[in-house]
Write an enzyme that holds these catalytic residues in place. Structure first.
Site, PDB file in Angstrom:
ATOM      1  N   SER A   8       0.845  -1.197   0.000  1.00 58.34           N
ATOM      2  CA  SER A   8       0.000   0.000   0.000  1.00 58.34           C
ATOM      3  C   SER A   8       0.876   1.242   0.000  1.00 58.34           C
ATOM      4  O   SER A   8       1.670   1.447   0.918  1.00 58.34           O
ATOM      5  CB  SER A   8      -0.907   0.003   1.234  1.00 58.34           C
ATOM      6  OG  SER A   8      -1.553   1.256   1.364  1.00 58.34           O
ATOM      7  N   HIS A  34      -1.517  -1.435  -4.139  1.00 59.65           N
ATOM      8  CA  HIS A  34      -2.757  -0.969  -3.526  1.00 59.65           C
ATOM      9  C   HIS A  34      -2.695   0.548  -3.362  1.00 59.65           C
ATOM     10  O   HIS A  34      -1.773   1.084  -2.723  1.00 59.65           O
ATOM     11  CB  HIS A  34      -2.959  -1.639  -2.162  1.00 59.65           C
ATOM     12  CG  HIS A  34      -4.293  -1.387  -1.551  1.00 59.65           C
ATOM     13  ND1 HIS A  34      -5.421  -2.097  -1.900  1.00 59.65           N
ATOM     14  CD2 HIS A  34      -4.694  -0.491  -0.604  1.00 59.65           C
ATOM     15  CE1 HIS A  34      -6.453  -1.661  -1.193  1.00 59.65           C
ATOM     16  NE2 HIS A  34      -6.038  -0.684  -0.408  1.00 59.65           N
ATOM     17  N   ASP A  36      -4.706   3.814  -2.065  1.00 51.34           N
ATOM     18  CA  ASP A  36      -5.820   4.311  -1.251  1.00 51.34           C
ATOM     19  C   ASP A  36      -6.167   5.743  -1.637  1.00 51.34           C
ATOM     20  O   ASP A  36      -5.336   6.651  -1.543  1.00 51.34           O
ATOM     21  CB  ASP A  36      -5.445   4.267   0.234  1.00 51.34           C
ATOM     22  CG  ASP A  36      -5.388   2.838   0.765  1.00 51.34           C
ATOM     23  OD1 ASP A  36      -6.369   2.104   0.555  1.00 51.34           O
ATOM     24  OD2 ASP A  36      -4.381   2.463   1.376  1.00 51.34           O
ATOM     25  N   MET A  38      -8.610   8.789  -0.649  1.00 51.59           N
ATOM     26  CA  MET A  38      -9.442   9.277   0.451  1.00 51.59           C
ATOM     27  C   MET A  38      -9.814  10.736   0.217  1.00 51.59           C
ATOM     28  O   MET A  38      -8.999  11.513  -0.295  1.00 51.59           O
ATOM     29  CB  MET A  38      -8.694   9.147   1.782  1.00 51.59           C
ATOM     30  CG  MET A  38      -8.172   7.759   2.052  1.00 51.59           C
ATOM     31  SD  MET A  38      -7.284   7.660   3.632  1.00 51.59           S
ATOM     32  CE  MET A  38      -6.609   6.004   3.535  1.00 51.59           C
ATOM     33  N   HIS A  67      -8.435   1.780  -4.402  1.00 52.99           N
ATOM     34  CA  HIS A  67      -9.437   1.628  -3.335  1.00 52.99           C
ATOM     35  C   HIS A  67     -10.064   2.986  -3.064  1.00 52.99           C
ATOM     36  O   HIS A  67      -9.436   3.871  -2.480  1.00 52.99           O
ATOM     37  CB  HIS A  67      -8.744   1.064  -2.086  1.00 52.99           C
ATOM     38  CG  HIS A  67      -9.658   0.839  -0.939  1.00 52.99           C
ATOM     39  ND1 HIS A  67      -9.204   0.469   0.309  1.00 52.99           N
ATOM     40  CD2 HIS A  67     -11.010   0.934  -0.819  1.00 52.99           C
ATOM     41  CE1 HIS A  67     -10.224   0.343   1.131  1.00 52.99           C
ATOM     42  NE2 HIS A  67     -11.330   0.634   0.473  1.00 52.99           N
ATOM     43  N   MET A  69     -12.089   5.272  -1.120  1.00 47.88           N
ATOM     44  CA  MET A  69     -12.715   5.600   0.166  1.00 47.88           C
ATOM     45  C   MET A  69     -13.218   7.040   0.062  1.00 47.88           C
ATOM     46  O   MET A  69     -12.708   7.955   0.711  1.00 47.88           O
ATOM     47  CB  MET A  69     -11.711   5.415   1.304  1.00 47.88           C
ATOM     48  CG  MET A  69     -11.408   3.956   1.585  1.00 47.88           C
ATOM     49  SD  MET A  69     -10.095   3.719   2.824  1.00 47.88           S
ATOM     50  CE  MET A  69      -8.661   3.728   1.749  1.00 47.88           C
ATOM     51  N   MET A 140     -11.835  -5.147   5.568  1.00 43.77           N
ATOM     52  CA  MET A 140     -11.044  -4.135   6.262  1.00 43.77           C
ATOM     53  C   MET A 140     -10.785  -4.617   7.688  1.00 43.77           C
ATOM     54  O   MET A 140     -11.719  -4.788   8.474  1.00 43.77           O
ATOM     55  CB  MET A 140     -11.780  -2.804   6.277  1.00 43.77           C
ATOM     56  CG  MET A 140     -12.015  -2.172   4.900  1.00 43.77           C
ATOM     57  SD  MET A 140     -10.477  -1.810   4.024  1.00 43.77           S
ATOM     58  CE  MET A 140      -9.684  -0.662   5.171  1.00 43.77           C
ATOM     59  N   GLY A 145      -8.870   4.877   6.764  1.00 41.58           N
ATOM     60  CA  GLY A 145      -8.527   6.275   6.910  1.00 41.58           C
ATOM     61  C   GLY A 145      -7.061   6.554   7.166  1.00 41.58           C
ATOM     62  O   GLY A 145      -6.527   7.539   6.668  1.00 41.58           O
ATOM     63  N   PHE A 146      -6.397   5.683   7.928  1.00 46.20           N
ATOM     64  CA  PHE A 146      -5.008   5.949   8.293  1.00 46.20           C
ATOM     65  C   PHE A 146      -4.195   4.659   8.314  1.00 46.20           C
ATOM     66  O   PHE A 146      -4.731   3.592   8.627  1.00 46.20           O
ATOM     67  CB  PHE A 146      -4.927   6.614   9.668  1.00 46.20           C
ATOM     68  CG  PHE A 146      -5.536   7.989   9.710  1.00 46.20           C
ATOM     69  CD1 PHE A 146      -4.787   9.101   9.343  1.00 46.20           C
ATOM     70  CD2 PHE A 146      -6.850   8.167  10.105  1.00 46.20           C
ATOM     71  CE1 PHE A 146      -5.350  10.363   9.370  1.00 46.20           C
ATOM     72  CE2 PHE A 146      -7.422   9.429  10.140  1.00 46.20           C
ATOM     73  CZ  PHE A 146      -6.667  10.536   9.771  1.00 46.20           C
ATOM     74  N   ASP A 179      -7.111  -5.962   4.405  1.00 51.41           N
ATOM     75  CA  ASP A 179      -6.429  -4.667   4.387  1.00 51.41           C
ATOM     76  C   ASP A 179      -6.382  -4.068   5.787  1.00 51.41           C
ATOM     77  O   ASP A 179      -7.422  -3.705   6.344  1.00 51.41           O
ATOM     78  CB  ASP A 179      -7.179  -3.726   3.439  1.00 51.41           C
ATOM     79  CG  ASP A 179      -6.516  -2.362   3.299  1.00 51.41           C
ATOM     80  OD1 ASP A 179      -5.481  -2.121   3.947  1.00 51.41           O
ATOM     81  OD2 ASP A 179      -7.047  -1.527   2.537  1.00 51.41           O
ATOM     82  N   GLY A 180      -5.171  -3.996   6.355  1.00 54.20           N
ATOM     83  CA  GLY A 180      -5.017  -3.297   7.623  1.00 54.20           C
ATOM     84  C   GLY A 180      -4.319  -4.095   8.702  1.00 54.20           C
ATOM     85  O   GLY A 180      -4.759  -5.196   9.054  1.00 54.20           O
ATOM     86  N   GLY A 181      -3.210  -3.581   9.204  1.00 56.57           N
ATOM     87  CA  GLY A 181      -2.537  -4.183  10.340  1.00 56.57           C
ATOM     88  C   GLY A 181      -1.870  -5.509  10.076  1.00 56.57           C
ATOM     89  O   GLY A 181      -1.583  -6.266  11.012  1.00 56.57           O
ATOM     90  N   GLY A 201       1.218  -2.312   4.189  1.00 56.84           N
ATOM     91  CA  GLY A 201       1.782  -0.979   4.112  1.00 56.84           C
ATOM     92  C   GLY A 201       3.067  -0.888   4.903  1.00 56.84           C
ATOM     93  O   GLY A 201       4.171  -0.989   4.372  1.00 56.84           O
TER      94      GLY A 201
END
Length: 222
Positions: A8, A34, A36, A38, A67, A69, A140, A145-146, A179-181, A201
């Site tokens: 990402s 990826h 993002d 926003m 993606h 958002m 997600m 968002g972050f 997606d995430g963490g 990411g």
């Protein structure tokens, strides 16, 4: 399905964005990129628009997963398609006529995906009626968002339930993305639950050797 790694660029160095993309595109590197997008409305952050994607497309042959958002993706679909997106992922609740949105993406000759937030059930939309229009579903595992958020453990059950449901209704062609963490500690459970695309990411761009980090994530499935 093979495990695919999608770095990402939200975690990349925005001052050297083209170099950051080139870095993960080297031999043995990323399977897709990826991106993002926003808008500061649907999520509390601002990132990039079609112009940046168009600029990156000139120097990269990677599969670009965009993606969205954003509050009303329908208004900008054509711009992101023309910029060079390979797949566009939307959130169902941002599309008043989701079938129409997905149809427009697919009719342009690229792939379409859906994203499901942590607070949402996998039944947020009727996959039975949209299956032919969906190439991927993104779970997600953080609130959008972050970057650099902690993985939400309840995502693992959601992945398993989604995998089971897709099999029951004959939609095994749909890829499951998370997606995430994600990192070397959280990714194994995600893979075991049925996901095959890992958005990474910090786990890639904040490592001393991003290519080694990508390969280590891929090796988790062996």
């Amino acid at each position: 399905m093979p495990i695919l790694i999608a770095p990402s660029i939200l975690s990349a160095d925005f001052a050297r964005l083209a170099d950051s993309v080139a870095l993960v595109e080297q031999i043995g590197g990323a399977d897709l990129l990826h991106i993002d997008v926003m808008d500061g409305h649907y999520v509390p952050n601002l990132t990039i628009g079609p112009a940046i994607i168009k600029a990156l497309r000139k120097s990269s042959k990677l599969f670009f997963e965009t993606h969205l958002m954003i509050a009303n993706p329908d208004l900008l679909l054509e711009d992101f398609i023309e910029a060079g997106s390979s797949r566009i992922v939307v959130h169902p609740q941002t599309c008043p006529h989701l079938h129409k949105t997905l149809s427009k993406i697919k009719s342009s000759g690229i792939q379409a995906g859906l994203a499901i937030n942590p607070s949402e059930d996998i039944d947020i939309c009727s996959f039975e009626y949209l299956g032919e229009l969906i190439d991927s579903i993104t779970i997600m595992s953080v609130n959008p968002g972050f970057p650099a958020q902690k993985f939400i453990n309840s995502s693992i059950n959601k992945i398993s339930n989604l995998k089971q449901k897709l099999a029951q209704i004959g939609l095994n062609h749909i890829q499951i993305e998370v997606d995430g963490g994600l990192n070397l500690q959280t990714a194994p459970s995600v893979i075991m639950a049925g996901a095959n695309i890992l958005v990474a990411g910090n786990a890639v761009y904040n490592e001393p050797n991003p290519l080694k980090a990508i390969q280590e994530l891929k090796n988790l499935s062996k």
